[in-house]
Design an enzyme around this catalytic site. Structure first.
Site, PDB file in Angstrom:
ATOM      1  N   GLY A   1       0.808  -1.212   0.000  1.00 49.84           N
ATOM      2  CA  GLY A   1       0.000   0.000   0.000  1.00 49.84           C
ATOM      3  C   GLY A   1       0.841   1.262   0.000  1.00 49.84           C
TER       4      GLY A   1
ATOM      5  CG  ASP B   1       0.380  -4.204   5.619  1.00 53.10           C
ATOM      6  OD1 ASP B   1       0.403  -3.262   4.806  1.00 53.10           O
ATOM      7  OD2 ASP B   1      -0.093  -5.319   5.352  1.00 53.10           O
TER       8      ASP B   1
ATOM      9  CD  GLU C   1      -2.122  -6.254   3.051  1.00 53.92           C
ATOM     10  OE1 GLU C   1      -1.562  -5.282   2.504  1.00 53.92           O
ATOM     11  OE2 GLU C   1      -3.338  -6.272   3.304  1.00 53.92           O
TER      12      GLU C   1
END
Length: 215
Positions: free
Chosen positions: A33, A85, A107
């Site tokens: 991301g 993350d 993830e």
């Protein structure tokens, strides 16, 4: 300050703070991301020569390798020291929504395998209540039946996941995230969903501010 620049500055601050948590020799899980996009150069700048990294997406792996970070298949490691993350939503109780980049299955596997799971985000990701859309990865086999069992589901016009799953979003009422998480997890055909429970999270860094998952 322009709101977009402020968000980008917060992402960078969180990412740089998380990069400082990594020590040489650690096994590191790299998320996916826009905020992770700030983490990778910050981690590469540390010059840690003995870290071992696994990536949750092909784009993260490609960028990490470009910056000189060593990336290896997750099959070679059974545990990670730290995973870092981003998040799409963070509620006051520590529930997360992840998977806007369609990498939520990998993830979640990486987060669960890590001794410490650190979430990095800008303040616009903090919400009062978790809401739709909730990312899904679905088996293609029996897809119509799975969609019917879940209810309100919209398929994304994107490629399948690296593991062959169909990417979709639950668009109905969320209510209690724990109840929805349990329902999705027990629906045959759902590979994984984007609700991450508070007990999976060790630290949440929002800009330069650290909060516990339950703050």
């Amino acid at each position: 300050m322009d709101a977009t620049l402020q968000v980008e500055d917060q992402k960078r601050a969180a990412a740089e703070a998380a990069a400082r948590l990594v020590d040489d020799g650690m096994r590191v899980g790299l998320g996916t991301g826009s905020t992770v996009g700030f983490l990778l150069p910050a981690l590469a700048a540390r010059g840690l020569g003995r870290i071992r990294c696994v990536a949750t997406s092909q784009r993260t792996e490609a960028k990490a390798r470009e910056l000189g970070l060593p990336v290896e298949p997750f099959e070679a490691l059974d545990r990670l020291d730290i995973a870092i993350d981003g998040a799409d939503q963070i509620d006051p109780n520590g529930w997360l929504v992840k998977g806007g980049g369609a990498a939520h299955t990998r993830e979640k596997i990486v987060a669960k395998a890590a001794e410490r799971f650190v979430v990095i985000a800008s303040s616009d990701k903090e919400v009062e209540r978790i809401g739709a859309p909730i990312p899904l990865e679905l088996l293609r086999f029996g897809l119509a039946a799975t969609r019917s069992a879940i209810g309100e589901v919209e398929l994304r016009d994107v490629p399948t996941s690296p593991d062959g799953g169909v990417i979709a979003d639950y668009t109905g009422t969320v209510g209690d995230p724990a109840e929805l998480s349990a329902r999705l997890s027990t629906t045959p055909g759902v590979v994984e969903h984007g609700l991450f429970p508070p007990e999976l999270v060790t630290d949440v860094l929002v800009g330069s501010r650290k909060r516990s998952p339950l703050s």
